[in-house]
Design a protein around this motif. Structure first.
Motif, PDB file in Angstrom:
ATOM      1  N   VAL A 135      40.828  98.258  42.525  1.00 19.34           N
ATOM      2  CA  VAL A 135      40.901  98.977  41.167  1.00 19.34           C
ATOM      3  C   VAL A 135      42.054 100.154  41.768  1.00 19.34           C
ATOM      4  O   VAL A 135      41.499 100.765  42.472  1.00 19.34           O
ATOM      5  CB  VAL A 135      39.595  99.747  40.818  1.00 19.34           C
ATOM      6  N   PRO A 136      43.142 100.160  40.909  1.00 17.01           N
ATOM      7  CA  PRO A 136      44.101 101.328  41.446  1.00 17.01           C
ATOM      8  C   PRO A 136      43.763 102.791  40.893  1.00 17.01           C
ATOM      9  O   PRO A 136      44.507 103.614  41.371  1.00 17.01           O
ATOM     10  CB  PRO A 136      45.369 100.736  40.802  1.00 17.01           C
ATOM     11  N   VAL A 137      42.734 102.815  39.733  1.00 16.08           N
ATOM     12  CA  VAL A 137      42.670 104.218  39.413  1.00 16.08           C
ATOM     13  C   VAL A 137      41.374 104.700  39.617  1.00 16.08           C
ATOM     14  O   VAL A 137      40.425 104.046  39.799  1.00 16.08           O
ATOM     15  CB  VAL A 137      42.934 104.176  37.863  1.00 16.08           C
ATOM     16  N   ALA A 138      41.175 106.093  39.465  1.00 20.23           N
ATOM     17  CA  ALA A 138      39.833 106.565  40.237  1.00 20.23           C
ATOM     18  C   ALA A 138      38.854 106.765  38.907  1.00 20.23           C
ATOM     19  O   ALA A 138      39.279 106.962  37.753  1.00 20.23           O
ATOM     20  CB  ALA A 138      39.964 108.065  40.559  1.00 20.23           C
ATOM     21  N   PRO A 139      37.558 106.499  39.220  1.00 13.20           N
ATOM     22  CA  PRO A 139      36.700 106.405  37.914  1.00 13.20           C
ATOM     23  C   PRO A 139      36.275 107.814  37.655  1.00 13.20           C
ATOM     24  O   PRO A 139      35.622 108.031  36.658  1.00 13.20           O
ATOM     25  CB  PRO A 139      35.512 105.411  38.354  1.00 13.20           C
ATOM     26  N   LEU A 140      36.127 108.741  38.741  1.00 14.35           N
ATOM     27  CA  LEU A 140      35.599 110.092  38.557  1.00 14.35           C
ATOM     28  C   LEU A 140      36.408 111.013  39.268  1.00 14.35           C
ATOM     29  O   LEU A 140      37.696 110.722  39.988  1.00 14.35           O
ATOM     30  CB  LEU A 140      34.202 110.157  39.289  1.00 14.35           C
ATOM     31  N   HIS A 141      36.509 112.434  38.752  1.00 13.83           N
ATOM     32  CA  HIS A 141      37.136 113.481  39.409  1.00 13.83           C
ATOM     33  C   HIS A 141      36.433 113.784  40.905  1.00 13.83           C
ATOM     34  O   HIS A 141      35.370 113.583  40.993  1.00 13.83           O
ATOM     35  CB  HIS A 141      36.780 114.886  38.586  1.00 13.83           C
ATOM     36  N   ALA A 142      37.331 114.163  41.649  1.00 11.93           N
ATOM     37  CA  ALA A 142      37.036 114.497  42.922  1.00 11.93           C
ATOM     38  C   ALA A 142      37.270 115.689  43.550  1.00 11.93           C
ATOM     39  O   ALA A 142      38.561 116.023  43.561  1.00 11.93           O
ATOM     40  CB  ALA A 142      37.200 113.235  44.007  1.00 11.93           C
ATOM     41  N   VAL A 143      36.578 116.629  43.793  1.00 15.02           N
ATOM     42  CA  VAL A 143      36.754 117.937  44.082  1.00 15.02           C
ATOM     43  C   VAL A 143      36.290 118.523  45.446  1.00 15.02           C
ATOM     44  O   VAL A 143      35.064 118.303  45.529  1.00 15.02           O
ATOM     45  CB  VAL A 143      36.309 118.931  42.791  1.00 15.02           C
ATOM     46  N   VAL A 144      37.021 119.234  46.101  1.00 11.92           N
ATOM     47  CA  VAL A 144      36.568 119.568  47.486  1.00 11.92           C
ATOM     48  C   VAL A 144      35.488 120.630  47.047  1.00 11.92           C
ATOM     49  O   VAL A 144      35.862 121.709  46.808  1.00 11.92           O
ATOM     50  CB  VAL A 144      37.574 119.883  48.493  1.00 11.92           C
ATOM     51  N   GLN A 145      34.261 120.575  47.780  1.00 15.49           N
ATOM     52  CA  GLN A 145      33.286 121.533  47.590  1.00 15.49           C
ATOM     53  C   GLN A 145      32.761 122.294  49.064  1.00 15.49           C
ATOM     54  O   GLN A 145      32.325 123.495  49.144  1.00 15.49           O
ATOM     55  CB  GLN A 145      32.042 121.295  46.800  1.00 15.49           C
ATOM     56  N   GLY A 146      33.257 121.483  49.974  1.00 14.20           N
ATOM     57  CA  GLY A 146      32.894 121.965  51.504  1.00 14.20           C
ATOM     58  C   GLY A 146      34.178 121.837  52.349  1.00 14.20           C
ATOM     59  O   GLY A 146      34.626 120.488  52.499  1.00 14.20           O
ATOM     60  N   PRO A 147      35.123 123.039  52.560  1.00 17.69           N
ATOM     61  CA  PRO A 147      36.389 122.829  53.093  1.00 17.69           C
ATOM     62  C   PRO A 147      36.237 122.291  54.539  1.00 17.69           C
ATOM     63  O   PRO A 147      35.294 122.396  55.106  1.00 17.69           O
ATOM     64  CB  PRO A 147      36.791 124.060  52.961  1.00 17.69           C
ATOM     65  N   GLY A 148      37.267 121.488  55.084  1.00 20.07           N
ATOM     66  CA  GLY A 148      37.172 121.227  56.389  1.00 20.07           C
ATOM     67  C   GLY A 148      38.297 120.240  56.635  1.00 20.07           C
ATOM     68  O   GLY A 148      39.571 120.435  56.328  1.00 20.07           O
ATOM     69  N   THR A 149      38.245 119.013  57.156  1.00 21.94           N
ATOM     70  CA  THR A 149      39.252 118.020  57.205  1.00 21.94           C
ATOM     71  C   THR A 149      38.943 116.688  57.067  1.00 21.94           C
ATOM     72  O   THR A 149      37.645 116.498  56.833  1.00 21.94           O
ATOM     73  CB  THR A 149      39.460 118.139  59.130  1.00 21.94           C
TER      74      THR A 149
END
Length: 240
Positions: free
Chosen positions: A84-98
């Motif tokens: 599937v080429p498109v994302a189903p959900l939003h993805a947001v960083v809540q814990g910064p890191g690597t």
């Protein structure tokens, strides 16, 4: 290259792991950074190492609701492995890191070459499906306090630390409740000596007590990971 401490990558045979790592690189992910948006083409997949990402569902004009979390135990962009080429959900960083990041084209190439990677991601899809379904049931049947305790434990497992920067507004947004409800629930946890909270800085001070306060969904998530893939992030538990 920095040692890639991600559970799925660590499971790969040495040759497969080296090929995958040669196709991408480690990047910093910052607080509130948007890594993907629902309905938009995915350009990269991410294997978090010491940060974590919230999977957020949005309906109409309502605020978003967190329905899943991805940390060093998993991968962001597993839909790409399903073709599937498109994302189903939003993805947001809540814990910064690597995180280890790899563009979609080389990822697909390495996926086609590695039966071990295919197996690991197929099992991780099962884990993620269980987490998404469990989040829906948790929202419907469990009270704010146990849900908050579960969220803090999940965050601690993935961040690998006891300290977090988060506001009551943010927690209310993640849990889909009013700020006053989060304030009351956090106050109960703090009064019980489980956490310390001051001006957006939160620290877990009694891990065992927080586990006892959490809803059953926390251990259910960890058990399904243990049964599907192996040891879950954070303190070891019996997967049986």
């Amino acid at each position: 290259m920095k040692n890639i401490e991600n559970g799925l990558i660590e499971l790969l045979p040495r040759t497969d792991r080296q090929r995958l790592l040669a196709a991408g690189g480690a990047v910093d992910v910052t607080l509130a950074e948007v890594l993907s948006q629902a309905g938009e083409p995915t350009r990269h997949v991410y294997f978090p190492m010491d940060g974590f990402v919230s999977l957020i569902s949005r309906v109409d004009d309502h605020p978003g609701l967190e329905v899943g979390m991805v940390g060093r135990e998993g991968m962001l962009g597993v839909h790409v492995a399903l073709g599937v080429p498109v994302a189903p959900l939003h993805a947001v960083v809540q814990g910064p890191g690597t995180a280890f990041r790899i563009a979609v084209s080389p990822f697909r190439r390495e996926l086609a070459r590695s039966a071990a990677l295919q197996r690991s991601l197929a099992r991780y899809v099962n884990v993620l499906m269980a987490q998404l379904a469990g989040s829906a049931a948790c929202l419907r049947f469990h009270q704010i306090g146990p849900r908050l305790a579960r969220w803090l434990l999940m965050s601690q497992d993935r961040a690998q630390c006891d300290h977090f920067h988060m506001t009551h507004e943010f927690l209310a947004y993640m849990l889909g409740v009013r700020r006053v409800g989060v304030t009351a629930a956090a106050g109960v946890l703090q009064a019980g000596g489980l956490i310390e909270y001051h001006r957006g800085e939160l620290r877990v001070v009694n891990r065992a007590g927080l586990e006892a306060a959490a809803c059953s969904c926390y251990l259910a998530d960890r058990r399904i990971y243990g049964l599907s893939i192996g040891r879950a992030p954070g303190p070891a538990i019996d997967a049986a």
